[in-house]
Design a protein around this motif. Structure first.
Motif, PDB file in Angstrom:
ATOM      1  N   SER A 132      13.312  15.925  -5.453  1.00 20.78           N
ATOM      2  CA  SER A 132      13.245  15.636  -6.884  1.00 20.78           C
ATOM      3  C   SER A 132      11.869  15.992  -7.443  1.00 20.78           C
ATOM      4  CB  SER A 132      13.514  14.149  -7.143  1.00 20.78           C
ATOM      5  OG  SER A 132      14.701  13.767  -6.512  1.00 20.78           O
ATOM      6  N   ARG A 135      11.624  19.778  -8.120  1.00 19.53           N
ATOM      7  CA  ARG A 135      12.320  20.182  -9.347  1.00 19.53           C
ATOM      8  C   ARG A 135      11.564  19.693 -10.589  1.00 19.53           C
ATOM      9  NH1 ARG A 135      16.353  23.965 -10.951  1.00 19.53           N
ATOM     10  NH2 ARG A 135      16.597  23.461 -13.142  1.00 19.53           N
ATOM     11  N   ASN A 187      25.916   7.738 -10.329  1.00 18.05           N
ATOM     12  CA  ASN A 187      26.012   8.472  -9.063  1.00 18.05           C
ATOM     13  C   ASN A 187      24.942   8.008  -8.075  1.00 18.05           C
ATOM     14  OD1 ASN A 187      28.082  10.408  -8.567  1.00 18.05           O
ATOM     15  ND2 ASN A 187      26.530  11.915  -8.025  1.00 18.05           N
ATOM     16  N   TRP A 237      24.378   9.308  -4.476  1.00 25.81           N
ATOM     17  CA  TRP A 237      24.106  10.737  -4.262  1.00 25.81           C
ATOM     18  C   TRP A 237      23.390  11.265  -5.499  1.00 25.81           C
ATOM     19  CZ3 TRP A 237      23.791  13.575  -0.083  1.00 25.81           C
ATOM     20  CH2 TRP A 237      23.711  14.956  -0.176  1.00 25.81           C
ATOM     21  N   TYR A 263      21.822  13.773  -6.107  1.00 29.48           N
ATOM     22  CA  TYR A 263      21.573  15.198  -6.285  1.00 29.48           C
ATOM     23  C   TYR A 263      22.585  15.929  -7.149  1.00 29.48           C
ATOM     24  CZ  TYR A 263      18.466  13.666  -2.708  1.00 29.48           C
ATOM     25  OH  TYR A 263      17.514  12.958  -2.030  1.00 29.48           O
ATOM     26  N   SER A 264      23.704  15.283  -7.498  1.00 33.32           N
ATOM     27  CA  SER A 264      24.664  15.948  -8.387  1.00 33.32           C
ATOM     28  C   SER A 264      24.537  15.455  -9.829  1.00 33.32           C
ATOM     29  CB  SER A 264      26.095  15.738  -7.886  1.00 33.32           C
ATOM     30  OG  SER A 264      26.288  16.415  -6.662  1.00 33.32           O
ATOM     31  N   ARG A 265      23.445  14.734 -10.113  1.00 30.01           N
ATOM     32  CA  ARG A 265      23.221  14.356 -11.513  1.00 30.01           C
ATOM     33  C   ARG A 265      22.582  15.515 -12.240  1.00 30.01           C
ATOM     34  NH1 ARG A 265      19.825  10.139 -12.754  1.00 30.01           N
ATOM     35  NH2 ARG A 265      18.483  10.655 -10.994  1.00 30.01           N
ATOM     36  N   PRO A 266      22.818  15.634 -13.553  1.00 31.62           N
ATOM     37  CA  PRO A 266      22.258  16.775 -14.285  1.00 31.62           C
ATOM     38  C   PRO A 266      20.750  16.936 -14.028  1.00 31.62           C
ATOM     39  CG  PRO A 266      23.780  15.579 -15.690  1.00 31.62           C
ATOM     40  CD  PRO A 266      23.661  14.790 -14.412  1.00 31.62           C
ATOM     41  N   ILE A 308      17.855  15.499 -11.593  1.00 33.20           N
ATOM     42  CA  ILE A 308      17.667  14.663 -10.403  1.00 33.20           C
ATOM     43  C   ILE A 308      16.388  13.841 -10.485  1.00 33.20           C
ATOM     44  CG2 ILE A 308      19.054  16.127  -8.911  1.00 33.20           C
ATOM     45  CD1 ILE A 308      16.519  17.365  -7.801  1.00 33.20           C
ATOM     46  N   HIS A 312      18.790  24.968  -6.517  1.00 35.24           N
ATOM     47  CA  HIS A 312      18.348  24.086  -7.606  1.00 35.24           C
ATOM     48  C   HIS A 312      16.980  23.476  -7.314  1.00 35.24           C
ATOM     49  CE1 HIS A 312      18.939  21.531 -11.105  1.00 35.24           C
ATOM     50  NE2 HIS A 312      18.458  20.527 -10.400  1.00 35.24           N
ATOM     51  N   SER A 313      16.695  23.205  -6.054  1.00 34.76           N
ATOM     52  CA  SER A 313      15.379  22.719  -5.633  1.00 34.76           C
ATOM     53  C   SER A 313      15.277  22.943  -4.138  1.00 34.76           C
ATOM     54  CB  SER A 313      15.189  21.241  -5.980  1.00 34.76           C
ATOM     55  OG  SER A 313      13.847  20.839  -5.742  1.00 34.76           O
ATOM     56  N   LEU A 366      18.520  22.575  -1.992  1.00 30.82           N
ATOM     57  CA  LEU A 366      19.543  21.836  -2.737  1.00 30.82           C
ATOM     58  C   LEU A 366      20.310  22.881  -3.539  1.00 30.82           C
ATOM     59  CD1 LEU A 366      20.711  19.052  -3.532  1.00 30.82           C
ATOM     60  CD2 LEU A 366      19.150  19.083  -5.481  1.00 30.82           C
ATOM     61  N   LEU A 418      29.051  18.485 -12.015  1.00 28.13           N
ATOM     62  CA  LEU A 418      28.736  19.564 -11.080  1.00 28.13           C
ATOM     63  C   LEU A 418      28.521  18.980  -9.695  1.00 28.13           C
ATOM     64  CD1 LEU A 418      25.446  19.169 -10.655  1.00 28.13           C
ATOM     65  CD2 LEU A 418      25.381  20.272 -12.895  1.00 28.13           C
ATOM     66  N   VAL A 419      28.419  19.856  -8.701  1.00 29.71           N
ATOM     67  CA  VAL A 419      28.229  19.417  -7.323  1.00 29.71           C
ATOM     68  C   VAL A 419      27.028  20.144  -6.723  1.00 29.71           C
ATOM     69  CG1 VAL A 419      29.198  19.301  -4.990  1.00 29.71           C
ATOM     70  CG2 VAL A 419      30.686  18.936  -6.985  1.00 29.71           C
ATOM     71  N   ARG A 420      26.086  19.338  -6.189  1.00 29.93           N
ATOM     72  CA  ARG A 420      24.969  19.927  -5.450  1.00 29.93           C
ATOM     73  C   ARG A 420      24.976  19.363  -4.029  1.00 29.93           C
ATOM     74  NH1 ARG A 420      21.557  18.280  -9.910  1.00 29.93           N
ATOM     75  NH2 ARG A 420      21.790  19.780 -11.614  1.00 29.93           N
ATOM     76  N   ILE A 452      13.470  28.668  -6.604  1.00 27.13           N
ATOM     77  CA  ILE A 452      14.485  28.010  -7.425  1.00 27.13           C
ATOM     78  C   ILE A 452      15.100  29.037  -8.370  1.00 27.13           C
ATOM     79  CG2 ILE A 452      14.772  26.365  -9.331  1.00 27.13           C
ATOM     80  CD1 ILE A 452      12.814  24.503  -7.891  1.00 27.13           C
TER      81      ILE A 452
END
Lengths: 409, 156
Positions: free
Chosen positions: A155, A158, A252, A255, A257-260, A262, B69-70, B92, B105-107, B121
């Protein structure tokens, strides 16, 4: 304000030294911390009739402490949990006291966090095989993604990308908390550091360096909560609990990591509840404890709890803003980064001492609330400390908090 | 490329919710959970649909492609299995074919087969499957599969 604002108080705090290693049981350490907290409050074992704790399968339990110290408890529950549990259990405690389950309650954590079980599955002597990759860990451990630094690092990376923040902002937090540790005789790491020291420290997991990471230690720490009516007669100036949140989740939660986003962490979902219940704003806060498992967790929670705008924390922390005598002193004991790691209890303890005006520093009269404010002479008492925000962190998606008020400043 | 990973030092224990996912990796399929009622997709395979709460679930076979994504670069090993692997990159990955109209979405995470210097990234990635010492366990890993504009690389 919340219906129970100021109705319950923290009246006693205590802890063992931060040891590396302790060569003791978690029970032995917990008994020491509990005795110190009772002595601090002016309470006897018979006065404590409720106890609660949190752990990760690595600690003693309330019944063992009660047996060791000759207590008979009317309420005792030990929960599983890590960071952010302290403030959550303060919330539980208020509810239990209000409902009459018990009258005076103790919250503790005891852990051989360095010599025993370490976070992320590492053995005291270094890397070892974990026993099993089960449950969610099936989808992290097999790719070498286990420790808190590795999880939160994802996180953090990012966040740096999305906001343009650099690791020099992370360094500001390490420097501020270390400066406070230099004024704390109990702290493990007391020599001041610079931004460059941080930048030159070795990588643990990019984007986090050694000086971004907290100090795992062996320690027990505890605090005692009771009603304000009982608090009046005790030894210390009471510290009133104004409001709080308990393991408030982001969506969520299991997990992240699937949030818009993170790095849009759980504090964003607890912020309005916290300040609404306390009936104050961020501008009323004189000092904070902002959970520093890593520099990044402090940084991101400054945004989440509204002390600066979204994406602005990297600028906000510059120029020593988090240091004592500046705008928002943070983690006055040195925090987990430099005092030692307690899964959060020690941060609340430090705020209690600050709000009593009795930070246990080099001032000869600290125990009577007499401070010089001379930092060169080792004073770490914040002037006019009246309101403190305790901002706990469990993960990106779990956070607890409390706002405390003192009357001694 | 990470150094060798000693999978004998990890015991993966598939369970009621995950055993079919691990079976599929043996056939080089990267699955995510899918709700038979509303079509929602998610991962890890939690046992109910968090949109409609149905528990009659299936699997969606993804293309095994996504966008980075990261990432992190692990320089200090924590697990015995990865002592020889450092430094290695964990990515990720935002899967290409799991985007839904409401923004869902799925990560997923995974070891990158690429060196740190080659990772950024925003780059496209594709899954590859790695046999382990256990006959029943095949571990998906990921590799940069192309180029992209507006990528970002950690550089400090």
């Amino acid at each position: 304000m919340g219906a129970l604002t100021d109705k319950y108080c923290i009246v006693g705090v205590g802890e063992t030294p931060h040891m590396r290693p302790s060569n003791r049981t978690t029970l032995s350490m917990a008994c020491e911390a509990v005795k110190k907290a009772m002595a601090d409050a002016g309470l006897e074992p018979r006065d404590i009739d409720g106890m609660t704790s949190y752990q990760a399968g690595d600690s003693t339990t309330s019944n063992h402490i009660a047996t060791s110290l000759g207590m008979r408890l009317n309420y005792s529950v030990d929960i599983l949990g890590g960071g952010s549990s302290t403030e959550a259990l303060i919330g539980n405690t208020i509810g239990l006291l209000e409902a009459g389950y018990c009258k005076t309650m103790l919250i503790f954590r005891s852990m051989n966090g360095r010599s025993g079980r370490r976070m992320g599955g590492q053995a005291p002597s270094g890397p070892v095989p974990p026993t099993r990759a089960a449950e969610d860990n099936q989808f992290m451990m097999p790719w070498g993604w286990t420790s808190p630094a590795q999880r939160f690092g994802m996180s953090a990376m990012r966040y740096l990308r999305d906001t343009g923040t650099t690791t020099r902002s992370l360094a500001e937090i390490a420097v501020a908390h270390r400066y406070h540790a230099s004024l704390n005789p109990k702290a493990v790491m007391r020599h001041p550091i610079t931004i460059e020291d941080h930048q030159n420290s070795r990588w643990v997991v990019k984007p986090l360096r050694l000086l971004d990471c907290c100090l795992e230690t062996d320690v027990s720490a505890c605090l005692i909560v009771t009603s304000r009516e009982r608090a009046y007669d005790l030894r210390q100036p009471p510290v009133f609990i104004m409001g709080g949140t308990g393991r408030t989740m982001a969506p969520n939660a299991a997990w992240n990591y699937s949030r818009p986003e993170i790095h849009y962490v759980a504090g964003n979902y607890g912020r309005k509840r916290l300040f609404g219940m306390a009936g104050i704003s961020q501008k009323d806060v004189n000092l904070i404890s902002c959970y520093d498992a890593f520099t990044f967790t402090t940084l991101i929670q400054l945004e989440a709890y509204g002390f600066c705008g979204k994406g602005e924390a990297g600028e906000f922390v510059k120029g020593g803003r988090l240091q004592i005598d500046h705008e928002l002193p943070s983690n006055l004991s040195g925090g987990h980064l430099s005092e030692g790691y307690t899964h959060g209890v020690s941060m609340v303890i430090e705020n209690v001492r600050q709000l009593r005006h009795r930070a246990d520093d080099a001032c000869p009269g600290w125990a009577e609330g007499k401070h010089s404010y001379d930092r060169q002479a080792g004073c770490r008492q914040v002037k006019d400390a009246r309101i403190a925000a305790c901002l706990g962190w469990g993960t990106e998606t779990m956070s607890s908090s409390a706002i405390l008020r003192g009357i001694a400043a | 490329m990470p150094g060798p990973i000693d999978y004998s030092k990890i015991t993966i224990t598939p369970d009621f919710d995950t055993v079919e996912w691990w079976m599929a990796t043996k056939e080089h399929k990267y699955l995510v959970r899918q709700c038979k009622d509303c079509g929602h997709k998610w991962f890890p395979p939690f046992p109910a649909c968090n949109k409609c709460n149905a528990m009659d679930l299936g699997w969606f076979e993804t293309a095994g492609t996504g966008v980075l994504h990261s990432y992190i670069v692990v320089t200090q090993p924590i697990l015995g299995a990865f002592v020889e692997a450092v430094p290695y990159v964990v990515g990720l990955i935002e899967l290409d074919d799991c985007h839904e109209a409401d923004g869902s979405l799925v990560r997923v995470g995974g070891v990158m087969l690429d060196d740190e210097e080659d990772v950024a990234i925003g780059l496209p990635v594709k899954v590859e499957f790695e046999q382990t010492n256990e006959a029943n366990i095949v571990v998906p890993r990921w590799k940069i599969s192309g180029t992209a504009e507006n990528t970002w690389k950690f550089n400090e």
